[in-house]
Design a protein around this motif. Sequence first.
Motif, PDB file in Angstrom:
ATOM      1  N   HIS A 113       0.808  -1.221   0.000  1.00  0.00           N
ATOM      2  CA  HIS A 113       0.000   0.000   0.000  1.00  0.00           C
ATOM      3  C   HIS A 113       0.845   1.277   0.000  1.00  0.00           C
ATOM      4  N   VAL A 114       1.795   1.364   0.892  1.00  0.00           N
ATOM      5  CA  VAL A 114       2.537   2.618   1.068  1.00  0.00           C
ATOM      6  C   VAL A 114       3.735   2.697   0.125  1.00  0.00           C
ATOM      7  N   ARG A 115       4.595   1.682   0.159  1.00  0.00           N
ATOM      8  CA  ARG A 115       5.749   1.676  -0.746  1.00  0.00           C
ATOM      9  C   ARG A 115       5.281   1.656  -2.205  1.00  0.00           C
ATOM     10  N   GLY A 116       4.244   0.870  -2.505  1.00  0.00           N
ATOM     11  CA  GLY A 116       3.738   0.810  -3.875  1.00  0.00           C
ATOM     12  C   GLY A 116       3.226   2.150  -4.367  1.00  0.00           C
ATOM     13  N   ILE A 149     -11.301  -3.069  13.663  1.00  0.00           N
ATOM     14  CA  ILE A 149     -10.941  -4.208  14.502  1.00  0.00           C
ATOM     15  C   ILE A 149     -10.401  -5.332  13.630  1.00  0.00           C
ATOM     16  N   GLU A 150      -9.316  -5.935  14.060  1.00  0.00           N
ATOM     17  CA  GLU A 150      -8.622  -7.007  13.346  1.00  0.00           C
ATOM     18  C   GLU A 150      -8.030  -6.537  12.020  1.00  0.00           C
ATOM     19  N   LEU A 151      -7.902  -5.227  11.860  1.00  0.00           N
ATOM     20  CA  LEU A 151      -7.346  -4.649  10.639  1.00  0.00           C
ATOM     21  C   LEU A 151      -6.391  -3.498  10.991  1.00  0.00           C
ATOM     22  N   VAL A 152      -5.609  -3.679  12.036  1.00  0.00           N
ATOM     23  CA  VAL A 152      -4.708  -2.612  12.486  1.00  0.00           C
ATOM     24  C   VAL A 152      -3.664  -2.297  11.420  1.00  0.00           C
ATOM     25  N   HIS A 153      -3.040  -3.311  10.857  1.00  0.00           N
ATOM     26  CA  HIS A 153      -1.989  -3.079   9.859  1.00  0.00           C
ATOM     27  C   HIS A 153      -2.557  -2.464   8.579  1.00  0.00           C
ATOM     28  N   TYR A 154      -3.740  -2.909   8.181  1.00  0.00           N
ATOM     29  CA  TYR A 154      -4.403  -2.335   7.004  1.00  0.00           C
ATOM     30  C   TYR A 154      -4.776  -0.880   7.269  1.00  0.00           C
ATOM     31  N   SER A 155      -5.359  -0.608   8.436  1.00  0.00           N
ATOM     32  CA  SER A 155      -5.751   0.756   8.788  1.00  0.00           C
ATOM     33  C   SER A 155      -4.547   1.680   8.832  1.00  0.00           C
ATOM     34  N   ALA A 156      -3.444   1.195   9.381  1.00  0.00           N
ATOM     35  CA  ALA A 156      -2.234   2.011   9.463  1.00  0.00           C
ATOM     36  C   ALA A 156      -1.705   2.344   8.076  1.00  0.00           C
ATOM     37  N   ALA A 157      -1.698   1.372   7.174  1.00  0.00           N
ATOM     38  CA  ALA A 157      -1.206   1.613   5.819  1.00  0.00           C
ATOM     39  C   ALA A 157      -2.084   2.614   5.088  1.00  0.00           C
ATOM     40  N   LYS A 158      -3.381   2.500   5.256  1.00  0.00           N
ATOM     41  CA  LYS A 158      -4.287   3.414   4.566  1.00  0.00           C
ATOM     42  C   LYS A 158      -4.208   4.825   5.150  1.00  0.00           C
ATOM     43  N   ALA A 159      -3.972   4.929   6.456  1.00  0.00           N
ATOM     44  CA  ALA A 159      -3.774   6.244   7.065  1.00  0.00           C
ATOM     45  C   ALA A 159      -2.510   6.894   6.516  1.00  0.00           C
ATOM     46  N   ALA A 160      -1.474   6.094   6.282  1.00  0.00           N
ATOM     47  CA  ALA A 160      -0.238   6.621   5.711  1.00  0.00           C
ATOM     48  C   ALA A 160      -0.478   7.171   4.304  1.00  0.00           C
ATOM     49  N   ILE A 161      -1.319   6.506   3.541  1.00  0.00           N
ATOM     50  CA  ILE A 161      -1.631   6.985   2.195  1.00  0.00           C
ATOM     51  C   ILE A 161      -2.326   8.341   2.255  1.00  0.00           C
TER      52      ILE A 161
END
Length: 247
Positions: A113-116, A149-161
Amino acid sequence: MGAELKGVAIVTGAGSGIGLAVAQRLARDGFTVVVNDLTAERAEEAAVSIRAAGGQAEAVAGDISREADVAAIAALADGLGPCTVLVNNAGYVHQARFIDLTAHDFDRMVAVHVRGTFLCTKAVLPGMLARGAGSIINMASQLGQIGGIELVHYSAAKAAIIGMTKALAREVSASGVRVNAVAPGPINTPLVQALSEDWRRAKAAELPLGHFGEPEDVAGTVSFLASADAKIYVGQTLGPNSGDVML
């Protein structure tokens, strides 16, 4: 920058779901679409569907977290004409409790998500700046705004975007390149259908509309951001999200 953009639109992760709907919509809008997907088969199937409907599209496989693959995507676009629109859509969902996440889970989520998003933007931005025109549209998520919930890593990546979108917009807007994000809510795609039925049922019950959106709903938002109608939209995050986030 008020002129209507035409030329080449790159859509990453366009083999299915939101990406496919976006690629098909931009082709109808008059863009030549570079359809990227992780697998060559899905990318080609998407391009064939666009050509069958009268649009122009070329397929290219590649992992957008790898610099060499991104270079190949950009090279194909360069051969077709000026790249005026980039839709950083490629992504995936993985569901797990935070306590069960591994460093690999987290690193892969950020890589895609972020590097891409970073690599694809780096590849096309110089040409857009040289021409003084372009639109970069980053696919975030409402979970990047409110968490899941259960999507911490996904949420973090999308917040970075979302953060990347705002910062880059401040750098390049005066040079004629608009950078915006779209943060869909739950959409009926294969990725969301892969989440647990309990999660999907509970999430639908939270939404003011009471149901998930469709890929075409997001494609319409991307089409708007790529058009001259959005000429004063910079650094914005638009939310086709069934009311899950209200700003």
